[in-house]
Write a protein that holds these residues in place. Structure first.
Motif, PDB file in Angstrom:
ATOM      1  N   GLY A 134       0.806  -1.222   0.000  1.00  0.00           N
ATOM      2  CA  GLY A 134       0.000   0.000   0.000  1.00  0.00           C
ATOM      3  C   GLY A 134       0.837   1.270   0.000  1.00  0.00           C
ATOM      4  N   GLN A 135       2.127   1.116   0.294  1.00  0.00           N
ATOM      5  CA  GLN A 135       3.013   2.278   0.380  1.00  0.00           C
ATOM      6  C   GLN A 135       3.365   2.806  -1.006  1.00  0.00           C
ATOM      7  OE1 GLN A 135       6.450   1.381   2.813  1.00  0.00           O
ATOM      8  NE2 GLN A 135       7.608   3.087   1.955  1.00  0.00           N
ATOM      9  N   HIS A 136       3.453   4.144  -1.142  1.00  0.00           N
ATOM     10  CA  HIS A 136       3.915   4.728  -2.398  1.00  0.00           C
ATOM     11  C   HIS A 136       5.439   4.792  -2.391  1.00  0.00           C
ATOM     12  CE1 HIS A 136       5.063   7.882  -5.243  1.00  0.00           C
ATOM     13  NE2 HIS A 136       4.105   7.334  -5.970  1.00  0.00           N
ATOM     14  N   VAL A 137       6.047   4.407  -3.498  1.00  0.00           N
ATOM     15  CA  VAL A 137       7.513   4.468  -3.593  1.00  0.00           C
ATOM     16  C   VAL A 137       7.913   5.270  -4.831  1.00  0.00           C
ATOM     17  CG1 VAL A 137       8.150   2.389  -2.310  1.00  0.00           C
ATOM     18  CG2 VAL A 137       7.438   2.165  -4.691  1.00  0.00           C
ATOM     19  N   SER A 138       9.017   5.988  -4.689  1.00  0.00           N
ATOM     20  CA  SER A 138       9.540   6.755  -5.813  1.00  0.00           C
ATOM     21  C   SER A 138      10.675   5.992  -6.463  1.00  0.00           C
ATOM     22  CB  SER A 138      10.071   8.108  -5.338  1.00  0.00           C
ATOM     23  OG  SER A 138       9.031   8.864  -4.793  1.00  0.00           O
ATOM     24  N   GLN A 139      10.873   6.237  -7.744  1.00  0.00           N
ATOM     25  CA  GLN A 139      11.946   5.559  -8.474  1.00  0.00           C
ATOM     26  C   GLN A 139      13.269   5.671  -7.708  1.00  0.00           C
ATOM     27  OE1 GLN A 139      13.484   7.290 -12.223  1.00  0.00           O
ATOM     28  NE2 GLN A 139      13.073   5.303 -13.107  1.00  0.00           N
ATOM     29  N   GLY A 140      13.943   4.533  -7.549  1.00  0.00           N
ATOM     30  CA  GLY A 140      15.234   4.525  -6.860  1.00  0.00           C
ATOM     31  C   GLY A 140      15.143   4.306  -5.359  1.00  0.00           C
ATOM     32  N   ASP A 141      13.932   4.326  -4.785  1.00  0.00           N
ATOM     33  CA  ASP A 141      13.781   4.089  -3.342  1.00  0.00           C
ATOM     34  C   ASP A 141      14.197   2.667  -2.989  1.00  0.00           C
ATOM     35  OD1 ASP A 141      12.825   6.598  -2.903  1.00  0.00           O
ATOM     36  OD2 ASP A 141      10.743   5.997  -2.474  1.00  0.00           O
ATOM     37  N   LEU A 142      14.794   2.526  -1.810  1.00  0.00           N
ATOM     38  CA  LEU A 142      15.161   1.195  -1.308  1.00  0.00           C
ATOM     39  C   LEU A 142      13.899   0.406  -0.985  1.00  0.00           C
ATOM     40  CD1 LEU A 142      17.590  -0.571  -0.017  1.00  0.00           C
ATOM     41  CD2 LEU A 142      16.699   0.300   2.145  1.00  0.00           C
ATOM     42  N   ILE A 143      13.797  -0.826  -1.504  1.00  0.00           N
ATOM     43  CA  ILE A 143      12.643  -1.647  -1.153  1.00  0.00           C
ATOM     44  C   ILE A 143      13.053  -2.902  -0.388  1.00  0.00           C
ATOM     45  CG2 ILE A 143      11.057  -0.898  -2.968  1.00  0.00           C
ATOM     46  CD1 ILE A 143      11.994  -3.533  -4.404  1.00  0.00           C
ATOM     47  N   GLY A 144      14.324  -3.274  -0.464  1.00  0.00           N
ATOM     48  CA  GLY A 144      14.781  -4.445   0.275  1.00  0.00           C
ATOM     49  C   GLY A 144      16.245  -4.713   0.001  1.00  0.00           C
ATOM     50  N   LYS A 145      16.698  -5.885   0.467  1.00  0.00           N
ATOM     51  CA  LYS A 145      18.105  -6.243   0.291  1.00  0.00           C
ATOM     52  C   LYS A 145      18.239  -7.622  -0.328  1.00  0.00           C
ATOM     53  CE  LYS A 145      20.006  -2.987   3.286  1.00  0.00           C
ATOM     54  NZ  LYS A 145      20.794  -2.606   4.443  1.00  0.00           N
ATOM     55  N   VAL A 146      19.293  -7.796  -1.099  1.00  0.00           N
ATOM     56  CA  VAL A 146      19.528  -9.066  -1.786  1.00  0.00           C
ATOM     57  C   VAL A 146      19.714 -10.185  -0.769  1.00  0.00           C
ATOM     58  CG1 VAL A 146      21.191 -10.328  -3.223  1.00  0.00           C
ATOM     59  CG2 VAL A 146      20.523  -7.995  -3.840  1.00  0.00           C
ATOM     60  N   GLY A 147      19.103 -11.354  -1.075  1.00  0.00           N
ATOM     61  CA  GLY A 147      19.236 -12.502  -0.192  1.00  0.00           C
ATOM     62  C   GLY A 147      19.114 -13.792  -0.977  1.00  0.00           C
ATOM     63  N   SER A 148      18.755 -14.855  -0.275  1.00  0.00           N
ATOM     64  CA  SER A 148      18.594 -16.140  -0.959  1.00  0.00           C
ATOM     65  C   SER A 148      17.410 -16.907  -0.383  1.00  0.00           C
ATOM     66  CB  SER A 148      19.881 -16.953  -0.851  1.00  0.00           C
ATOM     67  OG  SER A 148      20.274 -17.028   0.503  1.00  0.00           O
ATOM     68  N   THR A 149      16.352 -16.148   0.000  1.00  0.00           N
ATOM     69  CA  THR A 149      15.172 -16.787   0.572  1.00  0.00           C
ATOM     70  C   THR A 149      14.351 -17.446  -0.536  1.00  0.00           C
ATOM     71  OG1 THR A 149      13.982 -14.688   0.453  1.00  0.00           O
ATOM     72  CG2 THR A 149      15.036 -15.204   2.546  1.00  0.00           C
ATOM     73  N   GLY A 150      13.548 -18.463  -0.156  1.00  0.00           N
ATOM     74  CA  GLY A 150      12.745 -19.178  -1.151  1.00  0.00           C
ATOM     75  C   GLY A 150      13.612 -20.139  -1.938  1.00  0.00           C
ATOM     76  N   LEU A 151      13.177 -20.452  -3.158  1.00  0.00           N
ATOM     77  CA  LEU A 151      13.919 -21.400  -3.992  1.00  0.00           C
ATOM     78  C   LEU A 151      15.074 -20.698  -4.689  1.00  0.00           C
ATOM     79  CD1 LEU A 151      11.106 -23.532  -5.683  1.00  0.00           C
ATOM     80  CD2 LEU A 151      12.749 -24.275  -3.956  1.00  0.00           C
ATOM     81  N   ALA A 152      16.221 -20.646  -4.008  1.00  0.00           N
ATOM     82  CA  ALA A 152      17.393 -19.989  -4.583  1.00  0.00           C
ATOM     83  C   ALA A 152      18.619 -20.797  -4.223  1.00  0.00           C
ATOM     84  CB  ALA A 152      17.525 -18.567  -4.035  1.00  0.00           C
ATOM     85  N   THR A 153      19.523 -20.962  -5.199  1.00  0.00           N
ATOM     86  CA  THR A 153      20.731 -21.746  -4.950  1.00  0.00           C
ATOM     87  C   THR A 153      21.768 -20.926  -4.195  1.00  0.00           C
ATOM     88  OG1 THR A 153      21.435 -21.101  -7.157  1.00  0.00           O
ATOM     89  CG2 THR A 153      20.516 -23.304  -6.919  1.00  0.00           C
ATOM     90  N   GLY A 154      21.619 -19.615  -4.195  1.00  0.00           N
ATOM     91  CA  GLY A 154      22.552 -18.741  -3.503  1.00  0.00           C
ATOM     92  C   GLY A 154      22.045 -17.328  -3.589  1.00  0.00           C
ATOM     93  N   PRO A 155      22.728 -16.363  -2.949  1.00  0.00           N
ATOM     94  CA  PRO A 155      22.232 -14.991  -2.987  1.00  0.00           C
ATOM     95  C   PRO A 155      22.221 -14.421  -4.403  1.00  0.00           C
ATOM     96  CG  PRO A 155      24.297 -15.157  -1.729  1.00  0.00           C
ATOM     97  CD  PRO A 155      23.967 -16.529  -2.202  1.00  0.00           C
ATOM     98  N   HIS A 156      21.080 -13.962  -4.843  1.00  0.00           N
ATOM     99  CA  HIS A 156      20.955 -13.261  -6.118  1.00  0.00           C
ATOM    100  C   HIS A 156      19.623 -12.540  -6.115  1.00  0.00           C
ATOM    101  CE1 HIS A 156      18.383 -16.721  -7.150  1.00  0.00           C
ATOM    102  NE2 HIS A 156      17.939 -16.021  -8.183  1.00  0.00           N
ATOM    103  N   LEU A 157      19.450 -11.654  -7.086  1.00  0.00           N
ATOM    104  CA  LEU A 157      18.172 -10.975  -7.211  1.00  0.00           C
ATOM    105  C   LEU A 157      17.466 -11.472  -8.462  1.00  0.00           C
ATOM    106  CD1 LEU A 157      16.170  -8.721  -6.297  1.00  0.00           C
ATOM    107  CD2 LEU A 157      17.334  -7.250  -7.949  1.00  0.00           C
ATOM    108  N   HIS A 158      16.271 -12.011  -8.269  1.00  0.00           N
ATOM    109  CA  HIS A 158      15.420 -12.314  -9.420  1.00  0.00           C
ATOM    110  C   HIS A 158      14.507 -11.116  -9.596  1.00  0.00           C
ATOM    111  CE1 HIS A 158      12.670 -14.748 -12.042  1.00  0.00           C
ATOM    112  NE2 HIS A 158      11.864 -13.791 -11.634  1.00  0.00           N
ATOM    113  N   TYR A 159      14.590 -10.509 -10.775  1.00  0.00           N
ATOM    114  CA  TYR A 159      13.784  -9.331 -11.066  1.00  0.00           C
ATOM    115  C   TYR A 159      12.844  -9.637 -12.232  1.00  0.00           C
ATOM    116  CZ  TYR A 159      12.587  -4.894 -13.209  1.00  0.00           C
ATOM    117  OH  TYR A 159      11.892  -3.872 -13.793  1.00  0.00           O
ATOM    118  N   GLY A 160      11.562  -9.434 -12.019  1.00  0.00           N
ATOM    119  CA  GLY A 160      10.577  -9.717 -13.053  1.00  0.00           C
ATOM    120  C   GLY A 160       9.739  -8.494 -13.372  1.00  0.00           C
ATOM    121  N   LEU A 161       9.220  -8.445 -14.592  1.00  0.00           N
ATOM    122  CA  LEU A 161       8.392  -7.314 -15.008  1.00  0.00           C
ATOM    123  C   LEU A 161       7.193  -7.826 -15.793  1.00  0.00           C
ATOM    124  CD1 LEU A 161       8.356  -4.136 -15.101  1.00  0.00           C
ATOM    125  CD2 LEU A 161       9.398  -4.346 -17.364  1.00  0.00           C
ATOM    126  N   ARG A 162       5.999  -7.332 -15.411  1.00  0.00           N
ATOM    127  CA  ARG A 162       4.787  -7.712 -16.135  1.00  0.00           C
ATOM    128  C   ARG A 162       4.177  -6.487 -16.786  1.00  0.00           C
ATOM    129  NH1 ARG A 162       1.416 -12.061 -12.552  1.00  0.00           N
ATOM    130  NH2 ARG A 162       2.550 -11.283 -10.750  1.00  0.00           N
TER     131      ARG A 162
END
Ligand SMILES: [Zn+2]
Length: 415
Positions: free
Chosen positions: A338-366
């Motif tokens: 529900g929060q409004h965010v501006s381009q470039g705002d921090l939204i989180g930090k890279v990790g390896s939670t969920g189905l991940a073999t190691g720390p990386h960022l999966h970025y998707g766009l719809r």
């Protein structure tokens, strides 16, 4: 003030009796230390001690004042005075402070720096009580030029700026400005050069952080990119090219500050490294160190900030034009749904939670609900608003002024 005069009077009295005291050994002992102090320093001896330092680990304000021999009555009164303007539990380890304490244990003045811009100031009044306020820290701003070069020894922007005696935040600011134009992790070549005109803040002569970059030039493989800071009449400051076109893009080049290596591309089908079977890869994977900051690629509203199956800690943001971006496997989330965010705002930090073999960022766009290739989509989106037509003449004047400052030696000549 009364106290200071009293001490001064005492010193003079002792000094006058000093000569006579030489013949009277019994009286000499108590006098000697004061006379020594006087002969070492013609100034009147201080009536107080100013202790300064950085807030140590595990010390509350009260404990700190006790460490510095502050009377308990003053300690309690001072802490409650501070509490009225600033929550003492929010005082942070390592922040500078100063206590001006009279020799009898009373505090005359106390200062604590909240951050680089604000400080808590406490002053004693006559009746052993304290008045606290939050004040902005006075700073001077000068305009300075910075230049550097990408070389084999300094292959990154950070290293090049470090070699020029500057700090990493300047590299981040510069990477932000050109983020739509240049990939700072793969497109830099030895021999690339840059020049910046930047505001430098100083406090009592010491560096206190950068202000805005006013103009920047980056010559990448012989191709000069320039950015001029300009604030439209009704709007926020932005960066524009020679023609007044915005350097801001609808999407950032990537959600990570320095565009990292893509380790897995967008694909309509591929073999999943953990699940084993073949399925689409609905985004791109970026290799990035755990904890690296992840930014929203465009302004919008957070639609999801929490755990998803497979994605681990996930953030989704809805943007204009039917776009939605998503960031998976985060180690930490910095926003709420529900929060409004501006381009470039921090939204989180890279990790390896969920189905991940190691720390990386999966970025998707719809786009309109369907997954699209973010790399292609980012490139194809139009840039931000240019300088308004009616303001072009004003912009050109400002651009000309800044371009002159960008010339080698221009600022030194002006100073
Ligand atoms: Zn992925």
């Amino acid at each position: 003030m009364v106290y200071r005069n009293l001490v001064a009077g005492l010193v003079i009295a002792l000094a006058l009796t000093g000569v006579a005291a030489c013949g009277q050994p019994a009286e000499q002992e108590p006098i000697a230390p004061v006379l020594e102090a006087r002969s070492a320093d013609i100034q009147l001896p201080a009536d107080s001690i100013v202790i300064s330092g950085n807030l140590p680990q595990g010390r509350t304000l009260g404990a700190l004042l006790t460490d510095h021999d502050v009377l308990s009555t003053d300690r309690l009164a001072l802490v409650s005075a501070v509490q009225e303007v600033f929550d003492v539990r929010r005082m942070r380890v390592g922040q500078p402070y100063a206590v001006d304490r009279l020799l009898d244990g009373h505090v005359r003045r106390f200062e604590y720096e909240i951050d680089g811009d604000r400080r808590v100031l406490v002053q004693a009044d006559d009746a052993n009580s304290f008045l606290a306020s939050i004040e902005s820290i006075p700073k001077e701003i000068t305009v300075d030029a910075v230049e550097g070069q990408i070389s084999r020894e300094t292959p990154s922007l950070t290293q090049a700026l470090d070699a020029a005696g500057e700090r990493i935040d300047l590299a981040l600011q510069m990477a932000d400005i050109f983020s739509g134009e240049l990939d700072f992790s793969s497109e830099l070549q030895p021999g690339d050069e840059f020049r910046l005109v930047v505001e430098r803040q100083t406090r009592e002569g010491a560096f206190a952080g950068y202000g805005a970059i006013l103009a920047a030039e980056f010559v990448a493989s012989g191709r000069p990119l320039r950015a001029y800071r300009y604030t439209p009449d009704a709007g926020k400051p932005g960066y524009y090219d020679e023609q007044g076109r915005s350097l801001k893009r609808f999407f950032l080049k990537s959600p990570l500050k320095f565009e990292p290596r893509i380790t897995s591309r967008f694909a309509s089908s591929r073999r999943h490294p953990i699940l084993g079977y073949t399925r689409a890869h609905n985004g791109v994977d970026y290799s990035a160190p755990p904890g690296a900051p992840v930014a929203t690629v465009a302004s919008g509203t957070v639609t999801l900030a929490g755990w998803t199956n497979g994605g681990g800690r996930t953030v989704r943001v809805r943007h204009n034009n039917g776009y939605q971006s998503e960031y998976l496997h985060l180690s930490a989330i910095a926003v709420r749904a529900g929060q409004h965010v501006s381009q470039g705002d921090l939204i989180g930090k890279v990790g390896s939670t969920g189905l991940a073999t190691g720390p990386h960022l999966h970025y998707g766009l719809r786009r309109d609900g369907r997954y699209v290739n973010p790399v292609v989509e980012h490139r194809n989106m139009p840039p931000g608003e240019p300088v308004p037509y009616a303001e072009l003449a004003t912009f050109v004047l400002e651009r000309t002024r800044l371009l002159e400052l960008l010339q080698p030696g221009a600022i030194r000549a002006a100073n």
